[in-house]
Structures are given as structure tokens and as C-alpha cells.
Design a protein around this motif. Sequence first.
Motif, mmCIF file in Angstrom:
data_model
loop_
_atom_site.group_PDB
_atom_site.id
_atom_site.type_symbol
_atom_site.label_atom_id
_atom_site.label_comp_id
_atom_site.label_asym_id
_atom_site.label_seq_id
_atom_site.Cartn_x
_atom_site.Cartn_y
_atom_site.Cartn_z
ATOM 1 N N LYS A 78 32.376 29.306 -1.553
ATOM 2 C CA LYS A 78 32.671 29.165 -2.977
ATOM 3 C C LYS A 78 31.594 28.356 -3.698
ATOM 4 N N GLU A 107 34.291 32.829 -5.900
ATOM 5 C CA GLU A 107 33.171 33.054 -6.813
ATOM 6 C C GLU A 107 31.878 32.538 -6.191
ATOM 7 N N LYS A 181 27.201 39.337 -7.337
ATOM 8 C CA LYS A 181 28.215 38.327 -7.649
ATOM 9 C C LYS A 181 29.560 38.770 -7.113
ATOM 10 N N TYR A 183 33.579 37.575 -7.617
ATOM 11 C CA TYR A 183 34.381 36.759 -8.523
ATOM 12 C C TYR A 183 35.818 37.255 -8.480
ATOM 13 N N TYR A 187 33.384 42.409 -8.135
ATOM 14 C CA TYR A 187 32.056 42.048 -7.643
ATOM 15 C C TYR A 187 31.020 42.927 -8.327
#
Length: 215
Positions: A78, A107, A181, A183, A187
Amino acid sequence: MDFTAIDFETANSSRSSACALGLVEVTAGRISAEHVWLIDPQQRFDGMNISIHGITPSMVHGKPTFAELWPTIEPLLKGRVVVAHNAAFDMSVLRYCLDGETLAYPEFQYLCTYILGKKMLLDLPSHKLNVVSQHFGIALRHHDALDDARACAAIMLKLMEQEGQWDPLLLAASRGYQSGKMYAGGYTPFSVPKKPKKKRAVKELPSAASRSVTG
């Protein structure tokens, strides 16, 4: 120059069958911690996968499931920059394992040393982990989860050193890539940003008045 390198091994062709995870933390350009877990995938093992990584059902018997390990793993990912060699595979394993347990995505941003290697090491005949490791003189027991994660971390450090760039995100950006990324709820992949489409010029037709004058 802080990031975390990871590598998953799976029991079969399903991305939800993680049976091992290696994780290497890099702080200020040096390996600061290493972790490795055998995971009970609660799924069958294929002979092909066993022949690749050597992990058998008896080795994971009694080991924690992914859901049981997640509270330990999540804080190590994270908010970090996460690196994997062929990140598309490792990120999909992570997503499928989370989805299978209805766990929320953490994230973080992630990079792929395989794709960066293809861009930066043009003379190599292949950009598999073992080939790039040999190129840089990195010792490797291929398909051992911890050794693969350790090699991935070392490759990222070598690529940054080669470019004189000490931030992995800036290195990727300098080569035209946008970090992937993950999240809550989704993603985005590690990729080249799409260029905005150019607007096509609309040719104006002459007005009726001008046509009558010129015609």
C-alpha cells in the motif's frame, strides 16, 4: 529510490492459484527487507507448473491461504511503488486472488522491468528474467519466488544506474511510460500514454449567397 519488487508463482493456469510470493523492499537504493511465503491456493496443482517452480501440494499443506496472509502483505504494498518482471502477470495474479476473496484493492503504482528492459536493452535476444539477469551478472534461481523478486529489484537498480536516474517513476516517464495503478475498485496498466486524437478540420462549404455570386 524506494520501491518493492514482487514475484508470484501459481499452482495451475488460473491466475487465482497463487502458491508462493516473494517480496523484496528497496530503501535508498539498497535491499532493506526480504519476505517469502508459501500459500495454500486451495486448488489443484498442474504438473507443468510443478516442473517450473518445484512447489508441490505437500509443500503448501497447512500453509496460510491468500486471505489469511493478506493482512501481512497489504501494508508492504500500500502506497509503494511496486515493481515486477512481466508485471501484467503478477498484477493479474494479485487482482484475481483479491477478487476471489472479495478483498479491496490496495492503492499503489507499479512498473514493469520486462517492458523497460525491452526499451532500454535493445541488444539482448530476449528480455526474460533469466536473460536480463545474466546480462547484468545477477545470480538467479529462476522461478524461486524470492530469488525472482530479488533479481527484479536488482534489474531495476541497474536500469536506473544505467540512465543516471534515481527515481523509478521518473525513469519510466523518461522512456515514455506511465506507471500502472491499482486502486479501490480498479486498475490501469503500465503503458505508453495514448496521444490525444487530432481534431479533423471541417471544410466549410460556400454559402448560398457566395455560390450565386461566383457561379
